[in-house]
Write a protein that holds these residues in place. Structure first.
Motif, PDB file in Angstrom:
ATOM      1  N   GLU A 124       0.830  -1.206   0.000  1.00 27.75           N
ATOM      2  CA  GLU A 124       0.000   0.000   0.000  1.00 27.75           C
ATOM      3  C   GLU A 124       0.864   1.255   0.000  1.00 27.75           C
ATOM      4  OE1 GLU A 124      -3.364   2.192   2.785  1.00 27.75           O
ATOM      5  OE2 GLU A 124      -3.096   0.026   2.923  1.00 27.75           O
ATOM      6  N   GLN A 125       1.913   1.266   0.826  1.00 26.07           N
ATOM      7  CA  GLN A 125       2.778   2.441   0.881  1.00 26.07           C
ATOM      8  C   GLN A 125       3.564   2.619  -0.417  1.00 26.07           C
ATOM      9  OE1 GLN A 125       5.251   2.284   4.350  1.00 26.07           O
ATOM     10  NE2 GLN A 125       3.557   2.511   5.780  1.00 26.07           N
ATOM     11  N   ARG A 126       3.920   1.502  -1.030  1.00 24.91           N
ATOM     12  CA  ARG A 126       4.671   1.555  -2.279  1.00 24.91           C
ATOM     13  C   ARG A 126       3.809   2.071  -3.424  1.00 24.91           C
ATOM     14  NH1 ARG A 126       6.897  -3.457  -1.705  1.00 24.91           N
ATOM     15  NH2 ARG A 126       5.248  -4.361  -2.952  1.00 24.91           N
ATOM     16  N   GLY A 127       2.499   1.854  -3.319  1.00 21.43           N
ATOM     17  CA  GLY A 127       1.583   2.285  -4.373  1.00 21.43           C
ATOM     18  C   GLY A 127       1.472   1.297  -5.509  1.00 21.43           C
ATOM     19  N   ARG A 238      -7.453   8.829  -1.885  1.00 22.70           N
ATOM     20  CA  ARG A 238      -8.019   7.780  -1.031  1.00 22.70           C
ATOM     21  C   ARG A 238      -7.054   7.304   0.051  1.00 22.70           C
ATOM     22  NH1 ARG A 238      -8.584   2.801  -5.368  1.00 22.70           N
ATOM     23  NH2 ARG A 238      -6.375   2.462  -5.765  1.00 22.70           N
ATOM     24  N   ASN A 239      -5.756   7.564  -0.083  1.00 20.29           N
ATOM     25  CA  ASN A 239      -4.779   7.292   0.971  1.00 20.29           C
ATOM     26  C   ASN A 239      -3.484   8.013   0.603  1.00 20.29           C
ATOM     27  OD1 ASN A 239      -3.853   5.702  -1.123  1.00 20.29           O
ATOM     28  ND2 ASN A 239      -3.962   3.773  -0.029  1.00 20.29           N
ATOM     29  N   PHE A 240      -2.496   7.954   1.488  1.00 19.88           N
ATOM     30  CA  PHE A 240      -1.230   8.647   1.252  1.00 19.88           C
ATOM     31  C   PHE A 240      -0.102   7.617   1.144  1.00 19.88           C
ATOM     32  CE2 PHE A 240      -3.957  11.903   2.912  1.00 19.88           C
ATOM     33  CZ  PHE A 240      -3.560  13.060   2.261  1.00 19.88           C
ATOM     34  N   THR A 241       0.350   7.385  -0.092  1.00 20.14           N
ATOM     35  CA  THR A 241       1.415   6.431  -0.364  1.00 20.14           C
ATOM     36  C   THR A 241       2.644   7.182  -0.876  1.00 20.14           C
ATOM     37  OG1 THR A 241       0.873   6.046  -2.695  1.00 20.14           O
ATOM     38  CG2 THR A 241      -0.393   4.804  -1.057  1.00 20.14           C
ATOM     39  N   GLN A 242       3.667   6.437  -1.243  1.00 18.80           N
ATOM     40  CA  GLN A 242       4.907   7.050  -1.709  1.00 18.80           C
ATOM     41  C   GLN A 242       4.714   7.857  -2.998  1.00 18.80           C
ATOM     42  OE1 GLN A 242       7.745   3.871  -2.053  1.00 18.80           O
ATOM     43  NE2 GLN A 242       7.739   3.420   0.137  1.00 18.80           N
ATOM     44  N   SER A 245       1.941  12.502  -3.799  1.00 21.80           N
ATOM     45  CA  SER A 245       2.249  13.877  -4.211  1.00 21.80           C
ATOM     46  C   SER A 245       2.475  13.952  -5.721  1.00 21.80           C
ATOM     47  CB  SER A 245       3.480  14.380  -3.457  1.00 21.80           C
ATOM     48  OG  SER A 245       3.818  15.690  -3.862  1.00 21.80           O
ATOM     49  N   LYS A 246       3.213  12.991  -6.254  1.00 22.21           N
ATOM     50  CA  LYS A 246       3.456  12.945  -7.699  1.00 22.21           C
ATOM     51  C   LYS A 246       2.145  12.793  -8.471  1.00 22.21           C
ATOM     52  CE  LYS A 246       6.001  10.261 -11.178  1.00 22.21           C
ATOM     53  NZ  LYS A 246       6.914   9.100 -11.387  1.00 22.21           N
ATOM     54  N   GLU A 247       1.264  11.914  -7.988  1.00 20.07           N
ATOM     55  CA  GLU A 247      -0.024  11.701  -8.641  1.00 20.07           C
ATOM     56  C   GLU A 247      -0.876  12.967  -8.575  1.00 20.07           C
ATOM     57  OE1 GLU A 247      -2.176   8.155  -7.441  1.00 20.07           O
ATOM     58  OE2 GLU A 247      -0.298   7.220  -6.836  1.00 20.07           O
ATOM     59  N   GLY A 269     -13.195   9.402   3.750  1.00 20.08           N
ATOM     60  CA  GLY A 269     -12.850   7.990   3.785  1.00 20.08           C
ATOM     61  C   GLY A 269     -11.369   7.701   3.654  1.00 20.08           C
ATOM     62  N   ASN A 270     -10.538   8.731   3.698  1.00 16.24           N
ATOM     63  CA  ASN A 270      -9.088   8.561   3.565  1.00 16.24           C
ATOM     64  C   ASN A 270      -8.501   8.268   4.944  1.00 16.24           C
ATOM     65  OD1 ASN A 270      -6.258   9.072   3.474  1.00 16.24           O
ATOM     66  ND2 ASN A 270      -6.506  10.374   1.694  1.00 16.24           N
ATOM     67  N   PRO A 271      -7.999   7.037   5.175  1.00 10.20           N
ATOM     68  CA  PRO A 271      -7.538   6.663   6.522  1.00 10.20           C
ATOM     69  C   PRO A 271      -6.149   7.167   6.870  1.00 10.20           C
ATOM     70  CG  PRO A 271      -7.221   4.829   5.031  1.00 10.20           C
ATOM     71  CD  PRO A 271      -7.888   5.920   4.225  1.00 10.20           C
ATOM     72  N   GLY A 272      -5.440   7.785   5.902  1.00  7.86           N
ATOM     73  CA  GLY A 272      -4.112   8.325   6.183  1.00  7.86           C
ATOM     74  C   GLY A 272      -3.025   7.626   5.393  1.00  7.86           C
ATOM     75  N   GLY A 273      -1.827   7.564   5.984  1.00  9.61           N
ATOM     76  CA  GLY A 273      -0.688   6.974   5.287  1.00  9.61           C
ATOM     77  C   GLY A 273       0.602   7.644   5.713  1.00  9.61           C
ATOM     78  N   LEU A 274       1.425   7.999   4.746  1.00  6.03           N
ATOM     79  CA  LEU A 274       2.769   8.491   5.023  1.00  6.03           C
ATOM     80  C   LEU A 274       2.781   9.980   5.356  1.00  6.03           C
ATOM     81  CD1 LEU A 274       4.693   6.608   2.197  1.00  6.03           C
ATOM     82  CD2 LEU A 274       4.576   6.024   4.618  1.00  6.03           C
TER      83      LEU A 274
END
Length: 561
Positions: A124-127, A238-242, A245-247, A269-274
């Motif tokens: 998930e973090q890697r995207g 929908r979440n914060f992955t690596q 920001s680029k997306e 509905g965004n639970p968070g991330g990095l």
């Protein structure tokens, strides 16, 4: 929210340094354990050992002795349970349960990541992940494994796998009696390897065979960027992955070319991330030098202040941010920074209220510990963490429609423009808009996948539906007939009372099955009270930005609450 990768690496180094201590503890107390249980206890001892390691370097020997006593007690209890419990026990389950029990005494967000959870978190973090590129659904072991949608540009989409296809076998193994999780484990695998799937397709008498080569599948965190009005862009994160920001920047540039003059940023509905991605997203809209968030903790490196360190790409773009109870952690950092600097209008419902930062400590290649190491504060100094003394109430917050946050005056802070905001219970919106709860009829239709099943059947008869597909009396009658044929219970009156919602879900499912999942969000936004309200609030958003520039203007009282 998970701390940025640099901080994680620093802390990881410290943990691996404790392995010699762990080894000595295992050697010292191993006599009271069965040999086969030693590898299973390593994870618990590693955590305990890291604590003991700190004690050896910075505390008196008495503290070390106490930690060793605890470890010895745990090892003894584990041995007694294995020897005397009335049924055979699995050491790995006992140890994992003990770890989880220990972490539950800390806070709701510190947790142990076993092999599957750790792999899922890293993906998930890697995207991205390695697989076929399909969204699947299986509502129970006795229900068919159904393709909800292929992902554009993936191996499955290129081979022509469709929404509504039923996967009957995977590499010759029937999917009857299989769970969704078990199916995913079979479908995923190393890049370049292949998997054979047998598909039953509505309208086809014979089953179809597909040999699909696995590839890297992007799991975009920025979805549905489109022009919701001729001058208004809409972006959902929908979440914060690596790659978030680029997306986001790619989506903004795309909408910019299409004439975007204002933006709705949807964090519902965004639970968070990095953490670093939340900082980068916030900095997209805030000027260089603005504080975005700061963290405070007990250990070295946990006290940090984060600022916008680049020139904002869109510092003046009128902005409305949508939030709800499912918006948590990193999404609350973005909403808090935007609100504290009066940069945009926050609309929707009060957010989750998670103000804790977790650092991930890999314990091996297959498991890890996500441990809370700091609290974070919004730029005005708000700690938005909700009380979690009653864990059941804390977890039930998302679904408790009667919950009303109360704000302690001691948590009162002020925005750049002088508006009053509060901590202690999430981010309260500037304009509250609640969504109506779905009726029992709509809930029943969703639980039985009636709308999706209708979309598959409808497209088998009408494969070339236009993008402006609408709900007509004829379409409603076809939906009614499907309910009768499939023996899905309903009352005739419900079709009329809930016609508007039926229209939304039917159109959403038909168009997303035909043109891709992005259409689901587009259609639902037409009926979404929070989105529609946001479209009317850009004058207030502009006024708010002016307030931040001229705080003495007194415009705060005129803003909607």
């Amino acid at each position: 929210m998970v701390e940025d990768s640099t901080f994680t690496r620093v802390r990881t180094h410290g943990i691996f340094e404790t392995k010699s201590i762990v080894s000595s503890l295992v050697h010292r107390y191993g006599g009271c354990m069965r040999l086969k249980s030693l590898p299973s206890v390593a994870a618990v001892l590693l955590v305990a050992g890291s604590l003991a390691g700190v004690a050896l370097s910075s505390r008196v020997q008495a503290d070390t002795w106490e930690n060793e006593t605890f470890v010895r007690s745990f090892a003894t209890i584990l041995q007694v349970v294995q020897d005397n419990y009335y049924e055979e026990t699995k050491p790995d389950q006992l140890v994992e349960g003990a770890i989880n029990g220990m972490l539950r005494t800390l806070d709701p967000h510190s947790h142990y990541l076993n092999l599957k959870a750790f792999r899922s978190m890293r993906e998930e973090q890697r995207g991205s992940f390695t697989g076929l590129g399909i969204v699947i659904q299986k509502l129970g072991r006795d229900r068919p494994l159904t393709v909800i949608s292929p992902i554009d540009g993936t191996p499955a989409a290129r081979l022509g796998i469709r929404a509504g296809d039923i996967i009957a076998r995977i590499n010759g193994t029937t999917t009857d009696g299989m769970t969704s999780s078990e199916a995913v484990d079979l479908l995923r695998g190393p890049k370049g390897t292949s998997v054979n799937i047998t598909v039953t397709r509505p309208g086809f008498t014979e089953q179809l065979e597909f040999e699909v080569t696995r590839d890297t599948i992007p799991t975009d965190s920025v979805v549905s960027p489109y022009m919701i009005e001729p001058d208004t862009g809409y972006i959902k994160i929908r979440n914060f992955t690596q790659t978030t920001s680029k997306e986001l920047h790619a989506a903004l540039e795309k909408l910019d070319r299409q004439g975007m003059k204002r933006l709705i940023l949807d964090l519902r509905g965004n639970p968070g991330g990095l953490l670093d991605q939340a900082v980068s997203v916030s900095g997209t809209f805030l000027e260089r030098g603005k504080k975005l968030v700061y963290t405070r903790g007990r250990i070295k490196g946990s006290n940090k202040d984060y600022y916008a360190n680049e020139d904002a790409s869109y510092p003046d773009l009128p902005l409305v941010v949508l939030v709800n109870r499912g918006s948590a952690s990193a999404s609350e950092i973005v909403a808090g920074a935007i609100q504290d600097h009066d940069r945009g209008l926050i609309v929707g419902e009060t957010t989750w209220g998670k103000g804790l930062v977790q650092s991930v400590y890999p314990l091996s290649h297959s498991n890890a510990l996500a441990l809370t190491t700091a609290k974070y504060y919004t730029p005005s100094g708000r700690l938005i963490q909700r009380d979690y003394d009653d864990l059941e109430d804390y977890v039930a917050y998302r679904t408790d429609e009667n919950y009303e946050p109360s704000f302690d005056q001691s948590t009162r802070r002020f925005t750049d423009g002088g508006r009053t905001v509060y901590g202690g219970g999430g981010i309260a919106p500037d304009t509250e808009v609640k969504l109506e709860e779905p009726s029992t009829f709509i809930t029943r239709m969703y639980r039985t996948s009636a709308f999706f099943r209708f979309a598959v059947a409808y497209l088998s008869r009408h494969p070339e539906v236009p993008e402006d597909f609408q709900m007509t009396d004829q379409v409603l009658e076809e939906f009614r007939q499907l309910l009768l044929d499939e023996e899905i219970p309903f009352e005739e009156s419900e079709l009329q009372v809930d016609r508007r919602n039926i229209s939304m879900f039917v159109r959403s499912e038909v168009l997303s099955a035909r043109y891709g999942l992005v259409w689901s969000n587009r259609v639902r936004n037409e009926y979404d009270a929070q989105v529609q309200k946001a479209l009317t609030l850009f004058p207030q958003a502009r006024e708010l930005a002016m307030l931040a520039d001229h705080p003495a203007g007194g415009a705060a009282a005129a803003l909607p609450r």
